[in-house]
Each structure stands twice: as structure tokens, then as C-alpha cells.
Design an enzyme around this catalytic site. Structure first.
Site, PDB file in Angstrom:
ATOM      1  N   LYS A 114      36.828  46.754  41.953  1.00 29.24           N
ATOM      2  CA  LYS A 114      36.532  45.531  42.701  1.00 29.24           C
ATOM      3  C   LYS A 114      36.490  45.759  44.203  1.00 29.24           C
ATOM      4  O   LYS A 114      35.792  45.050  44.911  1.00 29.24           O
ATOM      5  CB  LYS A 114      37.555  44.430  42.373  1.00 29.24           C
ATOM      6  CG  LYS A 114      37.368  43.813  41.003  1.00 29.24           C
ATOM      7  CD  LYS A 114      38.089  42.483  40.909  1.00 29.24           C
ATOM      8  CE  LYS A 114      37.931  41.849  39.541  1.00 29.24           C
ATOM      9  NZ  LYS A 114      38.725  40.614  39.414  1.00 29.24           N
ATOM     10  N   LYS A 197      26.503  43.486  29.902  1.00 24.37           N
ATOM     11  CA  LYS A 197      27.309  42.363  29.412  1.00 24.37           C
ATOM     12  C   LYS A 197      26.573  41.047  29.638  1.00 24.37           C
ATOM     13  O   LYS A 197      25.836  40.923  30.615  1.00 24.37           O
ATOM     14  CB  LYS A 197      28.625  42.263  30.213  1.00 24.37           C
ATOM     15  CG  LYS A 197      29.721  43.146  29.719  1.00 24.37           C
ATOM     16  CD  LYS A 197      31.112  42.591  30.018  1.00 24.37           C
ATOM     17  CE  LYS A 197      31.410  42.283  31.479  1.00 24.37           C
ATOM     18  NZ  LYS A 197      32.847  42.188  31.760  1.00 24.37           N
ATOM     19  N   LYS A 200      27.400  35.641  34.057  1.00 25.17           N
ATOM     20  CA  LYS A 200      26.825  34.551  34.852  1.00 25.17           C
ATOM     21  C   LYS A 200      26.132  35.083  36.099  1.00 25.17           C
ATOM     22  O   LYS A 200      25.340  34.389  36.721  1.00 25.17           O
ATOM     23  CB  LYS A 200      27.903  33.538  35.227  1.00 25.17           C
ATOM     24  CG  LYS A 200      28.831  34.017  36.318  1.00 25.17           C
ATOM     25  CD  LYS A 200      29.182  32.894  37.291  1.00 25.17           C
ATOM     26  CE  LYS A 200      29.952  33.489  38.456  1.00 25.17           C
ATOM     27  NZ  LYS A 200      30.410  32.514  39.404  1.00 25.17           N
TER      28      LYS A 200
END
Ligand code: TRP
Length: 335
Positions: A114, A197, A200
Site C-alpha cells: 500500500k 480481481k 470497484k
């Protein structure tokens, strides 16, 4: 059995999160035995480790609460709240940050992913994120924590922290929480690309089935989902190297509550022209009632807020008790 789990309110409500996390929470809740407890929270404090627009955070928190309730999380059976309403999460995270070692946190792969190339520019909260997660579960003395594969390392860390705390202060205050990777949580893939995957953040809305999609949208997206020209195989091994086919079969099997072999037993040898409409029927049948309930709940935000406040109240009662023990163990004077 004390089940604790959290989900971030990042607003990504699609078939992937439903089959991956939400549905498993509901299954676990519905399998509770007398004396068991289930604690489910919306991890809004974790969400702000990356900047969130405040109005969007509030809205996403309500949306995920509504989705959880629409999916079957029932305040009469489990406790549902948003983390930030129970300040003991932050309080315990501080104490545990003094138990956790820098070397332990340095091994966390999610922080590396991240923070990317700009580690120095990442928030301190992103770095200590796993310590807050440990506090989340230890506060309720979790024995079982349903999480996806990607959170297993954080759970191992929570166990290490619990163990060191117990040893340092010479009491068995925290049970060691077990990660439980649910058996039936397929990693749902993008409808346009079987190697990605369902997410969104994919720019193509065709790649995912949103929990708010209409029946027509669901049918169209599945009709246009990427596949290959072969018919479905008759055995599970035949799905190897066919990620798009595998994804659709897995979605079908999970929603139908059967295995891949059973689905192939029924549809093996048939083309996608036959399978896709059957899959669409199943997805629509499962999502439509949830969808309707979700919209109904969202139309009354005050009721969602009241349900979360009520859950927070119940969580606080137990969290306070654990903090009393923690303060006593550590030697903090007062309260
Ligand atoms: N980190 C988890 C995720 O991103 C969310 C989370 C926060 C969580 N606290 C938790 C999960 C405690 C399980 C237990 O998916």
C-alpha cells in the site's frame, strides 16, 4: 466461540465482496451456538490510513452497514457498529503499539504494497494499521476471526502481540485468535479479465456486478462476460487455464451452495450460451431481495445510524471491561 471481524467502508459493494466476506459473516452468524458471540464492525478508523473524503466516508459507512443488514447481519444475533464510535479501539491500539516490535511491523507485506514507492510519504497510521487490527480483535477476546487470505499475516501478528502481552504482564488476558479462512469464499474475478480481481476501481463497470445493479444490468453483464469458445468441461481439472470459465462456475457453485464438480455435472459439455442464462437467473434470484432491502434501508439513514449507535453501545460495554483489565495489568493508576 467469539467471532470478530471488520470490513473497511471503501464503498466497493459488488458480487466480489458479497461472496468473499459479507456472505460468510452471515453464514457464521447463523451457525452460532448458545454462548457464542459475533462482533462485526465497519473499520472506519482503518479506512483513514489512506485519505478519505469526509462526506464520502460517512456515506460509505452507511452503505456498507445497509449492505450488511440487507445480506442478513441481524442485530438480534450479532453486534454491528462502526469502529470509531468505540474509543477503546484506539486506546488498546496505543497500549499494544508498545508491545508490538518495529521488526514485526517491518515484515508486513500489506504495508509494503500500500505504501508502494513512497514509503516516507505514507501515513504513520498505515504503518501501525496491523496494531489497530490486533486491538480490534483482542478487545473482544476473539477466538475466531474470519478473514481473507490477504489478512492472514495481520492475524498472525495479532497472535504474537497477544502472546507477548500475556507473557510480559504474567496473565492470560488475551486468548490467541485463530484466523478462519472460510471454505466457500471464491476470489471473484473481473467479468472482462479472469486474471484480475472483481474490483470497484476497475474503470469498466462491465467488469463487475454491483449490489445495486438492476436485473437487466446483471443479465447484460453476464451475457457479455468474457469466456472462451470451448464448452464447459465435464470435470474440475478441465477448468485449469480457463480463468474466465472457472470464475463463472465458481460464482454459480457458491451461490447455489454446491461444489464445482456438481455444477459441471449439470452443465459440463454445454456451451456458455446455455450456462450464462442459468447463471444470470441464479445471480438475480439471490441478489434481487437483498438489493431491494438495501435500497429500502438506505432510504432511511437515521435508522441505520441508530442501529450502529445501538451496536456501539453493546460493543463499548465489553470493550470497557477488557480495558479495565488491560489498565490493571499495565499498572495505569485510576479509573
Ligand atoms: N484489515 C481488514 C481488511 O482490510 C479489515 C479489518 C480491520 C479487520 N480490523 C479487523 C478484519 C479485524 C478482521 C479483524 O480486510
Amino acid at each position: 466461540m467469539i467471532i470478530v471481524s471488520g470490513i473497511q467502508p471503501t464503498g466497493s459493494l459488488h458480487l466480489g465482496n458479497y461472496l468473499g466476506a459479507i456472505r460468510n459473516w452471515v453464514l457464521m452468524q447463523d451457525a452460532l451456538k448458545p454462548g457464542d458471540r459475533a462482533w462485526f464492525f465497519i473499520a472506519d478508523m482503518h479506512a483513514i490510513t489512506l485519505f478519505q473524503d469526509p462526506a464520502e466516508l460517512t456515506q460509505s459507512t452507511r452503505e456498507i452497514a445497509a449492505a450488511l443488514m440487507a445480506a442478513g447481519i441481524d442485530p438480534a444475533k450479532s453486534v454491528l457498529w462502526n469502529q470509531s464510535q468505540v474509543m477503546e479501539h484506539a486506546e488498546l491500539a496505543w497500549v499494544l503499539s508498545c508491545t508490538a516490535r518495529i521488526g514485526w511491523l517491518n515484515r508486513m507485506t500489506q504495508f509494503k504494497e500500500k505504501s508502494g514507492k513512497d514509503r516516507e510519504g505514507a501515513s504513520v497510521g498505515l504503518y501501525t494499521y496491523p496494531v489497530l487490527q490486533a486491538a480490534d480483535v483482542l478487545l473482544y477476546k476473539a477466538t475466531h476471526v474470519p478473514v481473507g487470505d490477504d489478512q492472514k499475516q495481520h492475524l498472525e501478528l495479532a497472535r504474537d502481540i497477544a502472546q507477548k502481552f500475556n507473557t510480559d504482564f504474567g496473565r492470560e488476558l488475551f486468548p490467541l485468535p485463530e484466523p478462519t479462512i472460510p471454505p466457500s469464499s471464491p476470489r471473484v474475478r473481473s467479468l472482462r479479465d479472469g486474471s484480475a480481481k472483481m474490483s470497484k476501481s476497475d474503470p469498466s463497470d462491465q467488469s463487475r456486478i454491483n449490489l445495486t445493479d438492476s436485473e437487466d444490468e446483471i443479465r447484460n453483464k453476464l451475457k457479455r462476460a468474457k469466456t472462451d469458445p470451448e464448452p464447459l468441461p465435464t470435470a474440475v481439472e478441465g477448468l485449469e487455464n480457463r480463468p474466465e470459465a472457472r470464475n463463472l462456475v465458481e460464482i454459480y457453485a457458491t451461490l447455489a451452495g454446491t461444489g464445482l464438480a456438481e455444477v459441471l455435472g449439470e452443465f459440463g459439455g454445454q456451451g456458455f450460451g446455455a450456462f450464462k442464462p442459468a447463471l444470470a437467473d441464479l445471480v438475480v434470484a439471490k441478489l434481487a431481495p437483498m438489493n431491494a432491502r438495501y435500497r429500502e434501508l438506505l432510504a432511511n439513514p437515521a435508522a441505520i445510524d441508530a442501529a450502529l449507535a445501538e451496536g456501539a453501545e453493546q460493543a463499548r460495554a465489553v470493550a470497557r471491561e477488557t480495558m479495565r483489565e488491560v489498565r490493571d495489568a499495565v499498572g495505569f493508576l485510576g479509573r
